[in-house]
Motif scaffolding. Structure first.
Motif, mmCIF file in Angstrom:
data_model
loop_
_atom_site.group_PDB
_atom_site.id
_atom_site.type_symbol
_atom_site.label_atom_id
_atom_site.label_comp_id
_atom_site.label_asym_id
_atom_site.label_seq_id
_atom_site.Cartn_x
_atom_site.Cartn_y
_atom_site.Cartn_z
ATOM 1 N N LEU A 1 40.698 -25.810 -37.248
ATOM 2 C CA LEU A 1 40.344 -26.527 -38.909
ATOM 3 C C LEU A 1 41.545 -26.814 -39.335
ATOM 4 C CD1 LEU A 1 37.077 -24.101 -39.065
ATOM 5 C CD2 LEU A 1 37.242 -26.546 -39.676
ATOM 6 N N ALA A 2 42.651 -25.580 -39.826
ATOM 7 C CA ALA A 2 43.829 -26.122 -40.243
ATOM 8 C C ALA A 2 44.398 -27.423 -39.523
ATOM 9 C CB ALA A 2 44.732 -25.429 -39.925
ATOM 10 N N ASN A 3 44.518 -27.746 -38.227
ATOM 11 C CA ASN A 3 44.797 -29.236 -37.694
ATOM 12 C C ASN A 3 43.398 -30.296 -38.813
ATOM 13 O OD1 ASN A 3 46.513 -28.075 -36.215
ATOM 14 N ND2 ASN A 3 45.729 -28.749 -34.347
ATOM 15 N N ALA A 4 42.567 -30.131 -38.743
ATOM 16 C CA ALA A 4 41.821 -31.057 -39.556
ATOM 17 C C ALA A 4 42.119 -31.140 -40.880
ATOM 18 C CB ALA A 4 40.303 -30.829 -39.457
ATOM 19 N N ILE A 5 42.429 -29.611 -41.061
ATOM 20 C CA ILE A 5 42.467 -30.098 -43.196
ATOM 21 C C ILE A 5 44.603 -30.909 -43.011
ATOM 22 C CG2 ILE A 5 44.077 -29.194 -44.631
ATOM 23 C CD1 ILE A 5 41.697 -26.594 -44.464
ATOM 24 N N ASP A 6 45.197 -30.575 -41.654
ATOM 25 C CA ASP A 6 46.593 -31.615 -41.799
ATOM 26 C C ASP A 6 46.339 -33.104 -41.795
ATOM 27 O OD1 ASP A 6 48.261 -28.492 -42.267
ATOM 28 O OD2 ASP A 6 48.356 -28.321 -39.993
ATOM 29 N N ALA A 7 45.579 -33.491 -40.513
ATOM 30 C CA ALA A 7 44.836 -34.714 -40.616
ATOM 31 C C ALA A 7 45.124 -35.460 -41.662
ATOM 32 C CB ALA A 7 44.294 -34.988 -39.393
ATOM 33 N N ILE A 8 43.928 -34.864 -42.325
ATOM 34 C CA ILE A 8 43.105 -34.806 -43.799
ATOM 35 C C ILE A 8 44.690 -35.247 -44.696
ATOM 36 C CG2 ILE A 8 42.022 -34.713 -45.420
ATOM 37 C CD1 ILE A 8 39.862 -33.511 -44.487
ATOM 38 N N GLU A 9 45.025 -34.478 -44.982
ATOM 39 C CA GLU A 9 46.629 -34.519 -46.081
ATOM 40 C C GLU A 9 47.696 -35.723 -45.194
ATOM 41 O OE1 GLU A 9 46.768 -32.621 -48.774
ATOM 42 O OE2 GLU A 9 45.447 -30.958 -48.450
ATOM 43 N N GLU A 10 47.464 -35.819 -44.184
ATOM 44 C CA GLU A 10 48.663 -36.754 -43.560
ATOM 45 C C GLU A 10 47.553 -38.490 -44.236
ATOM 46 O OE1 GLU A 10 50.042 -38.947 -39.610
ATOM 47 O OE2 GLU A 10 49.406 -36.484 -39.447
ATOM 48 N N ALA A 11 46.713 -38.345 -44.121
ATOM 49 C CA ALA A 11 46.030 -39.867 -43.877
ATOM 50 C C ALA A 11 46.013 -39.976 -45.537
ATOM 51 C CB ALA A 11 44.512 -39.722 -43.913
ATOM 52 N N ASN A 12 46.018 -38.973 -46.969
ATOM 53 C CA ASN A 12 46.085 -38.560 -48.102
ATOM 54 C C ASN A 12 47.717 -39.748 -48.928
ATOM 55 O OD1 ASN A 12 43.084 -38.259 -48.497
ATOM 56 N ND2 ASN A 12 43.709 -36.234 -49.142
ATOM 57 N N GLN A 13 48.263 -39.606 -47.772
ATOM 58 C CA GLN A 13 49.479 -40.026 -48.539
ATOM 59 C C GLN A 13 49.247 -41.143 -48.590
ATOM 60 O OE1 GLN A 13 52.549 -38.639 -45.781
ATOM 61 N NE2 GLN A 13 52.026 -36.556 -45.901
ATOM 62 N N GLU A 14 48.752 -42.284 -47.371
ATOM 63 C CA GLU A 14 48.616 -43.836 -47.991
ATOM 64 C C GLU A 14 47.594 -44.142 -49.015
ATOM 65 O OE1 GLU A 14 51.098 -44.961 -46.164
ATOM 66 O OE2 GLU A 14 51.505 -43.696 -45.840
ATOM 67 N N ARG A 15 47.412 -43.161 -49.679
ATOM 68 C CA ARG A 15 45.581 -43.404 -50.214
ATOM 69 C C ARG A 15 45.798 -42.621 -51.756
ATOM 70 N NH1 ARG A 15 40.971 -40.427 -47.677
ATOM 71 N NH2 ARG A 15 39.709 -41.514 -48.625
ATOM 72 N N SER A 16 45.034 -43.322 -52.855
ATOM 73 C CA SER A 16 45.898 -43.096 -54.555
ATOM 74 C C SER A 16 44.146 -41.897 -54.831
ATOM 75 C CB SER A 16 45.136 -44.429 -55.464
ATOM 76 O OG SER A 16 44.023 -44.415 -55.124
ATOM 77 N N PHE A 17 44.892 -41.246 -55.757
ATOM 78 C CA PHE A 17 43.282 -40.772 -55.626
ATOM 79 C C PHE A 17 41.964 -40.579 -56.282
ATOM 80 C CE2 PHE A 17 40.403 -37.372 -58.832
ATOM 81 C CZ PHE A 17 41.226 -35.654 -58.288
ATOM 82 N N GLU A 18 42.332 -42.466 -56.737
ATOM 83 C CA GLU A 18 40.628 -43.046 -57.386
ATOM 84 C C GLU A 18 40.161 -43.456 -55.617
ATOM 85 O OE1 GLU A 18 38.302 -43.161 -59.356
ATOM 86 O OE2 GLU A 18 40.004 -41.862 -60.717
ATOM 87 N N GLU A 19 41.185 -43.640 -54.642
ATOM 88 C CA GLU A 19 40.711 -44.093 -53.662
ATOM 89 C C GLU A 19 40.018 -42.754 -52.582
ATOM 90 O OE1 GLU A 19 43.814 -47.503 -51.772
ATOM 91 O OE2 GLU A 19 44.321 -45.226 -51.826
ATOM 92 N N ILE A 20 40.460 -42.048 -52.674
ATOM 93 C CA ILE A 20 40.265 -40.677 -51.714
ATOM 94 C C ILE A 20 38.853 -39.750 -52.446
ATOM 95 C CG2 ILE A 20 39.971 -38.103 -51.694
ATOM 96 C CD1 ILE A 20 43.275 -38.809 -51.894
ATOM 97 N N LYS A 21 38.709 -40.424 -53.936
ATOM 98 C CA LYS A 21 36.847 -40.188 -54.286
ATOM 99 C C LYS A 21 36.026 -40.649 -53.930
ATOM 100 C CE LYS A 21 35.600 -38.736 -58.871
ATOM 101 N NZ LYS A 21 35.644 -38.867 -60.360
ATOM 102 N N ALA A 22 36.754 -42.382 -53.807
ATOM 103 C CA ALA A 22 35.303 -43.550 -53.348
ATOM 104 C C ALA A 22 34.762 -42.851 -52.079
ATOM 105 C CB ALA A 22 36.399 -44.898 -53.198
#
Length: 434
Positions: free
Chosen positions: A319-340
């Protein structure tokens, strides 16, 4: 009986072939012959000699070209080649040796010299082969010793990590339970006392319907009617809060269960829920992203026989690795893109068709992995994180716990940019593994 060494003699002069063959046969060698370079190269395709006596001056492919082709072929490159030639100039010798020949015999040659040189180079080749064999064997032994050492290191890290973590969170749970128990018990008394005071106040109101201006003014100042309505709600909220803390403390206790010397029956869903609660702070929204959505689709599972503390560690790492992978992907996305396209982790559990095992799938929509990374992800000390950010032991320990300690299986599917899925299969009934 030891097999005789095979020597290939290549010479276009029949007399030389006969004399050399007779001398070598009398010395106990097995002889093969060829009258030119082409025939020698064809013959070697079917049977490899232990040494080659090669004439330099021959029609067609001369000795130098034949030697060059032998050394270019992986199957024949290590066969010792001794040139036989009437040429005694230094340039010819240097050329032959630079092509890979091991020695030169100048014609006309003495039988004793021929046999001495042949025996010397056969012994050298034998010694080389034995040395190479010993090097390979020693390398294998060292590799095995290194693997054993790394395995021991992982076990030690896992044991110390779980011991320290278990002691820490168990201590925290104990420290929480004491004041929470005190608060909870006193809230019950507070509620009883408040009800008694309200009843007493209502009795006063009934007996003294005209209490006087001071009492009426004070009742208005403190907003007595609102106080009597709101205080029970406050007490109720406080009771709910203490129950929530009790639940958190119980989850910590479940997560930190120290393993006994034998496997015990354990509720997988309790383990997952307690792990999620421990990681709750990492799931909450921040200035860069909304909440990470946790989707739980639990099947009807029996308790499984396992080491609960180790299984909880598997859930924690994945689960910690899954959160890390999501945080890594978020570096390329804006708040609005993540919300969508919300961050999410899905957990599916189900019983196998034959009922002998359970399957837990943890799926994220994070950064995903390349094929190369996926193939190495369970290797010891492999990590894609920056220096100081990861040890490379997390998933290696997960594999060890699931596969080696519990006789289960662990599989991963991943697509770069789309996310990863880790599937754990565990037997319901413990197998005798340790």
């Amino acid at each position: 009986m030891q097999k005789a060494d095979v020597i290939l003699v290549v010479d276009d002069t029949p007399t030389n072939l006969r004399l050399i063959s007779e001398a070598l046969t009398d010395a106990g060698f097995e002889i093969a012959t060829a009258i030119n370079g082409e025939m020698a190269l064809k013959q070697i395709q079917y049977s490899l000699p232990d040494l080659i006596l090669l004439d330099v001056m021959m029609p067609g492919i001369n000795g130098f070209e034949t030697c060059k082709r032998l050394k270019e072929n992986a199957a024949t490159c290590d066969i010792p080649v001794i040139f036989m030639t009437a040429l005694s100039d230094t340039d010819s010798k240097v050329k032959g040796l630079s092509l890979g020949a091991v020695d030169y015999i100048t014609k006309p040659f003495q039988e004793e010299e021929l046999l001495a040189r042949v025996k010397t180079h056969l012994e050298l080749r034998s010694l080389t082969k034995n040395l190479e064999k010993k090097v390979v064997e020693r390398t294998a032994e060292l590799s095995l010793a290194l693997e054993d050492l790394q395995e021991s290191q992982i076990k030690l890290v896992q044991r110390e990590k779980m011991s320290a973590l278990g002691q820490l969170v168990a201590g925290i749970a104990h420290e929480i339970n004491n004041p929470v128990g005190f608060i909870s018990a006193n809230l019950e008394h507070t509620e009883e006392y408040f009800k008694a005071l309200v009843n007493h106040l209502q009795l006063y109101q009934q007996e003294f319907s005209q209490p006087g201006m001071k009492i009426l003014e004070d009742a208005e100042d403190i907003d007595l009617e609102y106080l009597l309505t709101d205080l029970p709600k406050i007490i109720g909220s406080m009771q709910q809060g203490t129950e929530r803390i009790r639940h958190i403390s119980n989850s910590i206790r479940i997560f930190s269960r120290t393993d006994s010397d034998r496997k015990v029956f354990f509720n997988i869903h309790e383990g997952i829920d307690s792990t999620i609660l421990i990681l709750q702070h990492r799931l909450k929204a921040n200035e860069k992203r909304p909440d990470i959505v946790m989707i739980k689709e639990y099947g009807c599972l029996p308790n499984i026989e396992c080491y609960p503390g180790q299984i909880n560690q598997v859930f924690m790492n994945l689960l910690a690795n899954a959160i890390d992978a999501i945080e890594e992907a978020n570096q390329e996305r804006s708040f609005e893109e993540i919300k969508a396209y919300p961050n999410q982790i899905a957990i599916h559990t189900n019983l196998t068709e034959d009922g002998t095992g359970v399957v837990i799938k943890i799926i994220d929509n994070g950064a995903g992995m390349s094929e190369d990374t996926k193939n190495k992800v369970f290797d010891q000390f492999f990590t894609t994180k920056a220096v100081g950010k990861g040890t490379g032991l997390g998933l290696s320990i997960v594999r060890q716990i699931v596969v080696e300690k519990h006789g289960g299986t662990l599989e991963v599917k991943s697509i770069p940019g789309q996310g990863s899925e880790f599937a754990i299969a565990l037997p319901v009934k413990a197998e005798i593994i340790d």
